[in-house]
Design an enzyme around this catalytic site. Sequence first.
Site, PDB file in Angstrom:
ATOM      1  N   SER A 107       0.826  -1.322  -0.124  1.00  0.00           N
ATOM      2  CA  SER A 107       0.005   0.033  -0.029  1.00  0.00           C
ATOM      3  C   SER A 107       0.957   1.242  -0.069  1.00  0.00           C
ATOM      4  O   SER A 107       0.397   2.343  -0.133  1.00  0.00           O
ATOM      5  CB  SER A 107      -1.081  -0.131   1.472  1.00  0.00           C
ATOM      6  OG  SER A 107      -0.213  -0.074   2.253  1.00  0.00           O
ATOM      7  N   LYS A 164      -6.676   4.521   7.884  1.00  0.00           N
ATOM      8  CA  LYS A 164      -5.391   5.208   7.369  1.00  0.00           C
ATOM      9  C   LYS A 164      -5.782   6.683   7.225  1.00  0.00           C
ATOM     10  O   LYS A 164      -5.097   7.552   7.655  1.00  0.00           O
ATOM     11  CB  LYS A 164      -4.934   4.631   6.077  1.00  0.00           C
ATOM     12  CG  LYS A 164      -4.423   3.306   6.145  1.00  0.00           C
ATOM     13  CD  LYS A 164      -3.972   2.883   4.823  1.00  0.00           C
ATOM     14  CE  LYS A 164      -3.310   1.392   4.937  1.00  0.00           C
ATOM     15  NZ  LYS A 164      -3.235   0.917   3.651  1.00  0.00           N
TER      16      LYS A 164
END
Length: 306
Positions: free
Chosen positions: A173, A216
């Site tokens: 990611s 996130k």
Amino acid sequence: MALTPEGLSALADEARRWAGHKERLDARLYRLLDLAREASALKHPLDREAVEKALLAREERFGLEEELYLKDLEEGVVALEVQGMQVGEINGLVVVEGPLPRGRPVRITAQAGPGREGILSIDREVGLGGQVFHKAVLTLAGYLRGSYASLGALSATVSLVFEQSYGGIEGDSAGLAELLAVLSAISGLPLRQDLAVTGAIDQTGRVLAVGRVAEKVEGFFRVCQTLGLTGSQGVVLPKANLPHLTLRKEVVEAVAKGRFHLYAVEEVDQAIELLFGRKAYWVHDKVREVLGEFRKMENGEENPSP
């Protein structure tokens, strides 16, 4: 317990968060029942406010580590910028596992110079990176070879590292953030520090979906709140992750009021223009120019400046 329609809606919202998708619900009903019991013990009837109080109480019970982390940020123990511009530095996003998984920004830095080693991941070299993390670094190198193939073999050595990270790193990611840091280090052009970046990439420059995107986003929002919201901060994320943005109310409200921003991208060039504040072709031209200079240094056609 007396359950109101608003309380049922709040429980459904939390089930969507657990499922990680706006159109799905987590089917583990025992988890919802546990949350409903906690909420009903705090307030009658069981409405949205009761559920929110129960969730806040859970966060407070498991929140010591996060509280200490934010305190370290305020005191400068953790080096992180959420304003200004820097060359070869970018805020990536990771998730810290635990009873309540938390998203956090991590400062990724890159340094570039003449050489033939290509992309050198320091975390990988010391054994902190997992197999998928290694794959992401190699994919990044593949993108660079394809984008600048007209120059021949890459005449550069670029080191990458997750600063102040001492545990294992896994996943792809951070691929987009790493690529942007590499392009900045090579070109000498600065990147915005008020934007955090998450997203995987493929060798053709497409930005791919990642996991835990809501956590996130919320993690970077908390950090910006702690260090001071400026109204320009936000997160760059894959467009494919939009269905997974099951965000907390305070983040949704901040976005609606223009105090925090979300930018969904499909291609690397879109992220380049957001982070560099320049047209993508201009950044690519600068990278080619510097790589050409590195090649001349390698071939002895000119000497680097003292």
